[in-house]
Design a protein around this motif. Sequence first.
Motif, PDB file in Angstrom:
ATOM      1  N   UNK A   1       0.593  15.505 -41.533  1.00  0.00           N
ATOM      2  CA  UNK A   1       0.456  15.616 -40.079  1.00  0.00           C
ATOM      3  C   UNK A   1       1.819  15.910 -39.480  1.00  0.00           C
ATOM      4  N   UNK A   2       1.816  16.699 -38.449  1.00  0.00           N
ATOM      5  CA  UNK A   2       3.065  16.910 -37.724  1.00  0.00           C
ATOM      6  C   UNK A   2       2.751  17.087 -36.246  1.00  0.00           C
ATOM      7  N   UNK A   3       3.744  16.740 -35.421  1.00  0.00           N
ATOM      8  CA  UNK A   3       3.547  16.797 -33.977  1.00  0.00           C
ATOM      9  C   UNK A   3       3.317  18.239 -33.545  1.00  0.00           C
ATOM     10  N   UNK A   4       2.439  18.416 -32.574  1.00  0.00           N
ATOM     11  CA  UNK A   4       2.137  19.740 -32.067  1.00  0.00           C
ATOM     12  C   UNK A   4       1.989  19.644 -30.563  1.00  0.00           C
ATOM     13  N   UNK A   5       2.821  20.364 -29.851  1.00  0.00           N
ATOM     14  CA  UNK A   5       2.867  20.293 -28.390  1.00  0.00           C
ATOM     15  C   UNK A   5       3.017  18.846 -27.928  1.00  0.00           C
ATOM     16  N   UNK A   6       2.538  18.574 -26.725  1.00  0.00           N
ATOM     17  CA  UNK A   6       2.800  17.287 -26.115  1.00  0.00           C
ATOM     18  C   UNK A   6       2.132  16.105 -26.787  1.00  0.00           C
ATOM     19  N   UNK A   7       0.839  16.172 -26.906  1.00  0.00           N
ATOM     20  CA  UNK A   7       0.135  14.986 -27.369  1.00  0.00           C
ATOM     21  C   UNK A   7      -0.813  15.317 -28.513  1.00  0.00           C
ATOM     22  N   UNK A   8      -0.642  16.510 -29.088  1.00  0.00           N
ATOM     23  CA  UNK A   8      -1.543  16.905 -30.171  1.00  0.00           C
ATOM     24  C   UNK A   8      -0.844  16.809 -31.522  1.00  0.00           C
ATOM     25  N   UNK A   9      -1.647  16.907 -32.564  1.00  0.00           N
ATOM     26  CA  UNK A   9      -1.104  16.894 -33.921  1.00  0.00           C
ATOM     27  C   UNK A   9      -1.670  18.083 -34.681  1.00  0.00           C
ATOM     28  N   UNK A  10      -0.840  18.639 -35.571  1.00  0.00           N
ATOM     29  CA  UNK A  10      -1.342  19.625 -36.531  1.00  0.00           C
ATOM     30  C   UNK A  10      -1.696  18.825 -37.770  1.00  0.00           C
ATOM     31  N   UNK A  11      -2.943  18.910 -38.186  1.00  0.00           N
ATOM     32  CA  UNK A  11      -3.405  18.059 -39.274  1.00  0.00           C
ATOM     33  C   UNK A  11      -3.860  18.904 -40.458  1.00  0.00           C
ATOM     34  N   UNK A  12      -3.310  18.623 -41.629  1.00  0.00           N
ATOM     35  CA  UNK A  12      -3.779  19.291 -42.844  1.00  0.00           C
ATOM     36  C   UNK A  12      -4.720  18.350 -43.563  1.00  0.00           C
ATOM     37  N   UNK A  13      -5.967  18.785 -43.691  1.00  0.00           N
ATOM     38  CA  UNK A  13      -6.952  17.966 -44.402  1.00  0.00           C
ATOM     39  C   UNK A  13      -7.255  18.603 -45.742  1.00  0.00           C
ATOM     40  N   UNK A  14      -7.611  17.758 -46.688  1.00  0.00           N
ATOM     41  CA  UNK A  14      -8.162  18.268 -47.925  1.00  0.00           C
ATOM     42  C   UNK A  14      -9.616  17.833 -47.931  1.00  0.00           C
ATOM     43  N   UNK A  15     -10.525  18.797 -47.876  1.00  0.00           N
ATOM     44  CA  UNK A  15     -11.938  18.447 -47.774  1.00  0.00           C
ATOM     45  C   UNK A  15     -12.654  18.752 -49.086  1.00  0.00           C
TER      46      UNK A  15
ATOM     47  N   UNK B   1       1.544  13.356 -54.501  1.00  0.00           N
ATOM     48  CA  UNK B   1       0.324  14.107 -54.807  1.00  0.00           C
ATOM     49  C   UNK B   1      -0.181  14.868 -53.575  1.00  0.00           C
ATOM     50  N   UNK B   2       0.088  14.320 -52.391  1.00  0.00           N
ATOM     51  CA  UNK B   2      -0.252  15.075 -51.179  1.00  0.00           C
ATOM     52  C   UNK B   2       0.519  16.389 -51.122  1.00  0.00           C
ATOM     53  N   UNK B   3       1.798  16.314 -51.495  1.00  0.00           N
ATOM     54  CA  UNK B   3       2.612  17.529 -51.443  1.00  0.00           C
ATOM     55  C   UNK B   3       2.129  18.531 -52.500  1.00  0.00           C
ATOM     56  N   UNK B   4       1.759  18.018 -53.691  1.00  0.00           N
ATOM     57  CA  UNK B   4       1.227  18.916 -54.733  1.00  0.00           C
ATOM     58  C   UNK B   4       0.010  19.668 -54.208  1.00  0.00           C
ATOM     59  N   UNK B   5      -0.914  18.927 -53.573  1.00  0.00           N
ATOM     60  CA  UNK B   5      -2.124  19.564 -53.042  1.00  0.00           C
ATOM     61  C   UNK B   5      -1.761  20.550 -51.938  1.00  0.00           C
ATOM     62  N   UNK B   6      -0.843  20.119 -51.091  1.00  0.00           N
ATOM     63  CA  UNK B   6      -0.457  20.958 -49.970  1.00  0.00           C
ATOM     64  C   UNK B   6       0.153  22.282 -50.434  1.00  0.00           C
ATOM     65  N   UNK B   7       0.891  22.235 -51.541  1.00  0.00           N
ATOM     66  CA  UNK B   7       1.570  23.439 -52.005  1.00  0.00           C
ATOM     67  C   UNK B   7       0.698  24.275 -52.953  1.00  0.00           C
ATOM     68  N   UNK B   8      -0.069  23.602 -53.808  1.00  0.00           N
ATOM     69  CA  UNK B   8      -0.759  24.339 -54.875  1.00  0.00           C
ATOM     70  C   UNK B   8      -2.213  24.716 -54.579  1.00  0.00           C
ATOM     71  N   UNK B   9      -2.853  23.969 -53.676  1.00  0.00           N
ATOM     72  CA  UNK B   9      -4.249  24.305 -53.376  1.00  0.00           C
ATOM     73  C   UNK B   9      -4.254  25.239 -52.163  1.00  0.00           C
ATOM     74  N   UNK B  10      -4.999  26.301 -52.260  1.00  0.00           N
ATOM     75  CA  UNK B  10      -4.994  27.265 -51.165  1.00  0.00           C
ATOM     76  C   UNK B  10      -6.018  26.907 -50.099  1.00  0.00           C
ATOM     77  N   UNK B  11      -5.821  27.469 -48.910  1.00  0.00           N
ATOM     78  CA  UNK B  11      -6.744  27.221 -47.810  1.00  0.00           C
ATOM     79  C   UNK B  11      -8.151  27.683 -48.174  1.00  0.00           C
ATOM     80  N   UNK B  12      -9.109  26.916 -47.748  1.00  0.00           N
ATOM     81  CA  UNK B  12     -10.523  27.272 -47.927  1.00  0.00           C
ATOM     82  C   UNK B  12     -10.895  27.611 -49.368  1.00  0.00           C
ATOM     83  N   UNK B  13     -10.267  26.905 -50.303  1.00  0.00           N
ATOM     84  CA  UNK B  13     -10.573  27.099 -51.715  1.00  0.00           C
ATOM     85  C   UNK B  13     -11.011  25.732 -52.260  1.00  0.00           C
TER      86      UNK B  13
END
Lengths: 194, 229
Positions: free
Chosen positions: B14-28, B90-102
């Motif tokens: 998660x990282x801050x996005x604009x004023x009160x929002x967050x950019x969220x990376x989910x693994x579904x 392991x979050x970073x591994x997933x974040x780097x090695x797993x592609x979007x919508x795969x």
Amino acid sequence: MIESLNKAFCILPGVGSKTANRFVYHLLERDRDGGMKLAKALIDAMENVKHCQSCRALSEKELCNICSNTVRDSSQLCIVETPTDIHAIEQSGAYKGKYFVLSGYLSPIDGIGASELGLNELEEKLKDSTINEIILATNATVEGEVTAHYISNMARQFNIQITRIAHGIPIGGELEYADINTIAHALSGRKKYD
Amino acid sequence: MRKIETASAVLIHRRAYRDSSLLLDFYTKEHGRVRLVGRGIRKSKTSIQMFQRLNISFSGKGELKTLTQWEIDDSPREIKGGTLILCIYINELISVLVHDNDPHPELFDIYIDFINVIASLNNNQQLWLLRLFESNMLSELGYGLDYRIDLNGNEIDENKNYEYRQHLGFDEKVDGKISGKLLGSLVSSDLESLPDEGMLKVCRNLNRERLNLLLGNKKIRSRELFFVS
């Protein structure tokens, strides 16, 4: 000129071009004096406010008011993520020690490691034997927790007491409305009642 | 506008996005990695946490979709200290090695198993579970190795030693660093087959070599946090 002023206001958080337009017309039509004062204050602040050499909070002098205050307890060092956290803690009036501002948190995925956060500066500071206790007041997020863990490991070699601010039910809050993570934390961090 | 009603997910970044929002990376489980904007979520009283199974709904077209609803579908876990660093890794591994919508539904289950047990293990068991996670992740992503057969087609012998040859497999060598026993443990892929400390290190180096091949120039920054944990 009007357009560039509008654009300049847009850099503020929460201000889009519509709000910026209201600011522009207000200053130009109704409050030129106020506008001049604002411009002067902005230039003054941008030119003269820097980071305190000791705690890295914003300050006009080399040392900020808190760091140069001899009455404050220099044996306690409270480590926070942002200068606004200092403001929040100061308003509570519950702390009389000194601070250190990290200006962020460790976030490996974003490429922010110990060196990007300037933690070696903190390490230098901890060598100073007057510090007996560090209070880890990073946010109760995973990133805040990772940062706290890293700093606590770093501080261990200096024989300093390491504490972490408590997390739990907010004062005046009701259990029914607290989320399960907070309740779990509040229970595991419960204190003897006396 | 594409709308997804309830997907099983975990938050990996998660990282801050604009004023009160967050950019969220989910693994579904069903949609792989998705990046969503959580509008106004920083002001919400209940904060969205990592290492917890969530049900999320989202909608939108284009790359950046919006989180419309979320709820916790799990009990709280207390993951802290050194254990937290392993989970961040392991979050970073997933974040780097797993592609979007795969999607890799099995990898999602492996992830959940990992966060379920990691906090209850001792140090060496934790490291072994981490090695198994890496190994299973590589297989799931299509870079698996057969730990039962060497590159000449012979069955791996527990009493022999092997060297790893990139892209090829295991080569029997008298002074090889990898014991056949370690390869046997990787086949069993369970906590009971915990190797000794020396072989844990060998396994770390083996996995690291395989992961680095996939990572190319990218660096896993969480590794820098290990030395103090």
